[in-house]
Each structure stands twice: as structure tokens, then as C-alpha cells.
Design a protein around this motif. Structure first.
Motif, PDB file in Angstrom:
ATOM      1  N   HIS A 134       0.822  -1.262  -0.113  1.00  0.00           N
ATOM      2  CA  HIS A 134       0.008  -0.093  -0.102  1.00  0.00           C
ATOM      3  C   HIS A 134       0.835   1.291   0.108  1.00  0.00           C
ATOM      4  N   LEU A 135       2.155   1.298  -0.535  1.00  0.00           N
ATOM      5  CA  LEU A 135       2.961   2.301  -0.180  1.00  0.00           C
ATOM      6  C   LEU A 135       4.054   2.443  -1.368  1.00  0.00           C
ATOM      7  N   ALA A 136       4.155   3.525  -1.908  1.00  0.00           N
ATOM      8  CA  ALA A 136       5.433   3.823  -3.044  1.00  0.00           C
ATOM      9  C   ALA A 136       6.348   5.043  -2.417  1.00  0.00           C
ATOM     10  N   ARG A 137       7.263   4.880  -2.081  1.00  0.00           N
ATOM     11  CA  ARG A 137       8.267   5.755  -1.437  1.00  0.00           C
ATOM     12  C   ARG A 137       9.211   6.601  -2.637  1.00  0.00           C
ATOM     13  N   THR A 138       9.083   7.842  -2.680  1.00  0.00           N
ATOM     14  CA  THR A 138       9.947   8.714  -3.425  1.00  0.00           C
ATOM     15  C   THR A 138      10.817   9.743  -2.830  1.00  0.00           C
ATOM     16  N   PRO A 139      11.726  10.188  -3.242  1.00  0.00           N
ATOM     17  CA  PRO A 139      12.397  11.394  -2.672  1.00  0.00           C
ATOM     18  C   PRO A 139      11.661  12.481  -2.100  1.00  0.00           C
TER      19      PRO A 139
END
Ligand SMILES: Cc1cc2nc3c(=O)[nH]c(=O)nc-3n(C[C@H](O)[C@H](O)[C@H](O)COP(=O)(O)OP(=O)(O)OC[C@H]3O[C@@H](n4cnc5c(N)ncnc54)[C@H](O)[C@@H]3O)c2cc1C
Length: 457
Positions: A218-223
């Protein structure tokens, strides 16, 4: 990182502004990682099916930067993998249902192109496999016979003798060819950029210059911030190897292309090729060609197939040797008629799974979804995948969700150095088989060995 863009993507981007990157955390119903055909068809289809859905696409470069903006432009109604492999999963009926579904996808894309007014030179002219030697002709014949044995009809594939082929395209030393109508030609970068606009019109938000660092439940990490979503779709194909936990999910296999300056009317009178058929030569390490909408010839082939450790950073132009080899193929097929200067050369990565079968699926527990592993046949397949993901994410059981490619991801590739050695060995064996066939005019045993090592024979 501003990566090397294909001539076709440069053409398609002319005058366009990059979409801004993500700024801060966002919540959405669906977060799609990767702005190629897979990600964008999925976004487009979801928004059309339910305009209330909040759909976000995260793209590290610009939409269409990957294989989708640099491929041969064959909208091919075929999938990677042998029918026998699909039948192991879904029985004979399942394998045939999948085959019909991918064939129908060519027209499905044609309808979308028309509906969204995407100017990408879509012409459904079918596809040829041209044999220039006796062993190549044997293989072409065997393919058409296998089609018949599986119940496919003359409207699906036929064998052409040299004269019949000559009425379509005049290839030097051709002995015959197979023809299937299930293929269209496009300028792929124009299609993918037009699709990005269509997805946005339908309600999706595309963030460019936004690299995803990790995909988690349930999560996408970006800078620049995190996207929390009910569903996170991985649509990164050959580049998936850069995401944590996915280093061995696919092998990023290279394919390279060159495109000529436009040919004059005299050359086209000599070559024929009036109906935009796509074309493959008959070798194991085949070259794929199209007559472009602006009268050039584009030809692609393997080049340097794989780099140790699944490296995908192919930011410069292809190796000089690869360009030279592709030019030599062009001369071998068309002689002096096609001897015009080159306008561009580029390469890119396609995603190949360990069993050569693409897979589409969702995990309801983690909210992760995937579509990957099309190998060299992803332009139409990504549309079928997008429609299938739409149905899966909406929780609908449809004929698409029953197709045998709806499955968990394939088992991972071997760790290095075995992955490198295996892939290079198979490539070397097929190259040696091609050279031997050209020299002796007979089929080479190395072909069987290559099929065996690659797990295809
Ligand atoms: C030279 C070449 C010729 C080909 N010819 C044909 C052909 O003629 N016909 C055919 O059917 N198929 C062909 N293929 C295969 C076809 O192009 C692909 O299967 C298809 O385009 C895959 O689309 P995709 O959206 O899944 O992947 P891609 O188009 O590769 O898109 C993936 C996207 O994800 C982005 N991305 C990657 N990592 C991240 C990250 N961490 N965060 C955010 N974004 C990320 C990339 O920048 C890229 O834009 C060819 C491929 C190549 C390379």
C-alpha cells in the motif's frame, strides 16, 4: 538523470513540457509505478471504468522513456512463451483463449487510437517472417504447420512462396515467408505520449521526474514524498531490477535499433512494401523491421544482449559494432536500395522472466499488483495487461481475469555469475547456429542445444 532518448521519443516530445514531479505525500486509490504502456494503459482503463478513482502514475524520467518509447513499433498479436507452456497452465482451451485475446488486442488498440485521436501512424498491415535460406524456410513452414495443428486457420497465418512474397516486399534471395494479419505498425513514442495525454484527460495524474525508491504494501516511496494507496501497481518491466527485492525478477535484455533517413520514391518502387507490414528475418537472432509512417526503414536486433549484474544504465547510443551489424542486416535484406544514411540509433531494455512467460496479477493482502515479462512482445500485451489489471483491481471476474497468464510472478533468475553465463551462452549458441546455417545451408545442431540450455526445447 536525463537519459538518452530515442529519435522517436524526441520527435514525439517536440515542444512538450515535462510534467512536474511529486511534491509531498499523497493518498490515492491506485498508485502506478512506471509511465510506459503498462502503467498508462492501466491508468487509462481504470479511470474510464470508474472516473471517481484517484489514480496516480509515478515516472522516474518522462512518460515513454523506457521500452515503450524506443521499441520496434510492432503492435503484435502474440505473446512470449510457447503454446505448450500456456497449456500446462490453462489447458489447450486456456492457451487458445489467451492467443485470441492478444490477437484481438491489436484492434482494441486501433479503436483506442481512433477514439483518442492519437497520431502514431497505426496501420494494421500484418506481419511477415522472411526466409532467405533452406533452414529458415523449414522453420517458417514448421510454424505455420504448428498453427494448423493448434486449430488456427488461414485467416491467422499462411505460407507465401517467393513470388507471393515479392508481390508484397522484395527481399534479396528470399525463398518464402509466413504472413499473419495480426499485427499493426506504429511510431511507438507517439502512441505512448498520446496515451499519457489520454490517461490524464480520463482523470489520472502523471508525475514525471519522480523515481520510486521502494514499493511496499500500500505504499510507494519517493525522495519527494510517499504515495499511500489501496493498490500499488509495479509497471517497471526491465527496470524492475532497480527496486529493492526485485533484482532477479526479470533479466533486462537489450535490444538496439537504427532508423534510416527517408527513402525516395525510386527505392520504394524497387522494394514494394506498400502495406506497412512489419517484417522479421528468419534467423534465430532475428532482426525486426518496419517501414515507418514517414518512409524510413527502422531495423532492430539484439546487439550486446545482457550486462553483468542486470545493469540497465544504457544512457548513450548503442555500440558501434551493433550499429554496423544492423546496417549489414539491412544490406543483406535489401541491397543498395536501402543504402541511405542513418538518422538515429538507440537501445533499450525489455524484461524477460526465467520461464519466458509474462505474468499479470494482484495480491489482495499486500495491495501489490504486477504485469511484467513480455520479452520482445509487449506493445499489444501491455494493453491486454492494463485491461486485465483493471478488472482484477475492481474485483470483477471477467474472461480476461481467467486467462492463464494471470498468475504470481515467475520464479527468480539465478544469481550472478550464473545468470550472466547462461544468457550469454544461449546468445552465443544461437549466433553460432545462424553463422553455420548461412555457411552450410543446413540446419545446425547448435539450435537444439540453445533451445535446451534456454529451457525452450
Ligand atoms: C529496442 C526494443 C524494441 C522492441 N520492439 C518491440 C516491438 O516491436 N513490439 C513489441 O510488442 N514489443 C517490443 N519491445 C518490448 C516492448 O517495448 C515492451 O515490452 C513494452 O514497451 C513494455 O512496456 P512497460 O510499460 O511494461 O515498460 P517500459 O516501457 O520499460 O516502462 C517502464 C517505465 O518505468 C520507469 N521506471 C523504472 N524504474 C522506475 C522507478 N524506480 N520509479 C519510477 N519509474 C520507474 C521507466 O523510466 C519506464 O518509463 C521492444 C523493446 C525494446 C527495448
Amino acid at each position: 538523470m536525463a537519459g538518452h532518448r530515442s529519435l522517436w521519443l524526441q520527435e514525439a516530445l517536440a515542444g512538450a513540457e515535462d510534467q512536474p514531479p511529486l511534491r509531498g505525500d499523497v493518498r490515492a486509490d491506485v498508485c502506478i509505478v512506471g509511465g510506459g504502456f503498462t502503467g498508462l494503459w492501466t491508468a487509462y482503463e481504470l479511470c474510464r471504468a470508474d472516473p471517481r478513482l484517484e489514480v496516480v502514475v509515478l515516472e522516474r524520467e518522462v512518460a515513454g522513456f523506457g521500452a515503450s518509447g524506443r521499441n520496434g513499433g510492432w503492435v503484435v498479436g502474440a505473446l512470449s512463451g510457447a503454446r505448450e507452456q500456456w497449456a500446462e497452465r490453462g489447458g489447450r482451451a486456456g492457451a487458445l483463449a489467451l492467443e485470441r485475446a492478444i490477437q484481438e488486442t491489436v484492434d482494441e488498440i486501433g479503436r483506442a487510437v481512433e477514439r483518442e485521436r492519437i497520431e502514431c501512424g497505426f496501420v494494421k498491415g500484418g506481419s511477415l517472417v522472411v526466409a532467405q535460406t533452406e533452414p529458415e524456410l523449414e522453420r517458417v513452414r514448421a510454424h505455420v504447420e504448428a498453427d494448423r495443428a493448434w486449430g488456427l486457420e488461414e485467416r491467422d497465418s499462411v505460407l507465401l512462396d517467393a513470388a507471393q512474397l515479392g508481390e508484397r516486399v522484395r527481399v534479396q534471395g528470399a525463398r518464402g515467408a509466413s504472413f499473419t494479419p495480426h499485427c499493426a505498425r506504429v511510431q511507438p513514442a507517439r502512441l505512448v505520449r498520446g496515451l499519457a495525454e489520454a490517461a490524464e484527460r480520463a482523470g489520472a495524474v502523471v508525475y514525471e521526474q519522480t523515481p520510486v525508491l521502494a514499493v511496499e504494501p500500500h505504499l510507494a516511496r519517493t525522495p519527494f514524498g510517499d504515495v499511500r494507496a489501496r493498490w500499488v501497481v509495479r509497471a517497471t518491466e526491465g527496470y524492475s531490477v532497480g527496486l529493492p527485492g526485485l533484482r532477479r525478477a526479470v533479466a533486462p535484455i537489450n535490444s538496439s535499433m537504427i532508423v534510416t533517413e527517408p527513402l525516395g520514391a525510386d527505392a520504394w518502387a524497387e522494394l514494394g512494401w506498400q502495406q506497412a507490414e512489419t517484417m522479421l528475418d528468419g534467423r534465430h537472432l532475428y532482426a525486426y523491421l518496419q517501414r515507418t509512417p514517414d518512409d524510413r526503414i527502422a531495423i532492430g536486433g539484439r546487439g550486446i544482449p545482457y550486462r553483468f549484474g542486470s545493469k540497465t544504465d544504457r544512457e548513450g547510443p548503442p555500440a558501434e559494432r551493433t550499429v554496423w551489424e544492423l546496417r549489414a542486416r539491412l544490406r543483406d535484406l535489401f541491397g543498395a536500395a536501402a543504402d541511405v544514411p542513418l538518422a538515429g540509433a538507440w537501445h533499450g531494455v525489455l524484461g524477460v522472466t526465467r520461464n519466458w512467460l509474462p505474468a499479470v496479477g494482484v495480491d489482495r493482502k499486500t495491495g501489490l499488483a504486477w504485469a511484467a515479462g513480455y520479452a520482445g512482445e509487449g506493445v499489444a500485451a501491455s494493453n491486454l495487461a492494463g485491461r486485465t489489471l483493471r478488472d482484477l483491481l475492481l474485483g470483477e471476474r471477467t474472461p480476461l481475469t481467467e486467462l492463464p497468464w494471470v498468475s504470481p510472478p515467475a520464479r527468480p533468475w539465478e544469481p550472478e555469475p550464473f545468470r550472466y553465463l547462461g544468457i550469454r551462452a544461449v546468445h552465443g549458441l544461437y549466433a553460432a547456429a545462424d553463422a553455420s546455417e548461412r555457411r552450410t545451408g543446413r540446419r545446425s545442431r547448435l539450435e537444439q542445444l540453445a533451445n535446451l540450455v534456454s529451457g525452450r526445447g
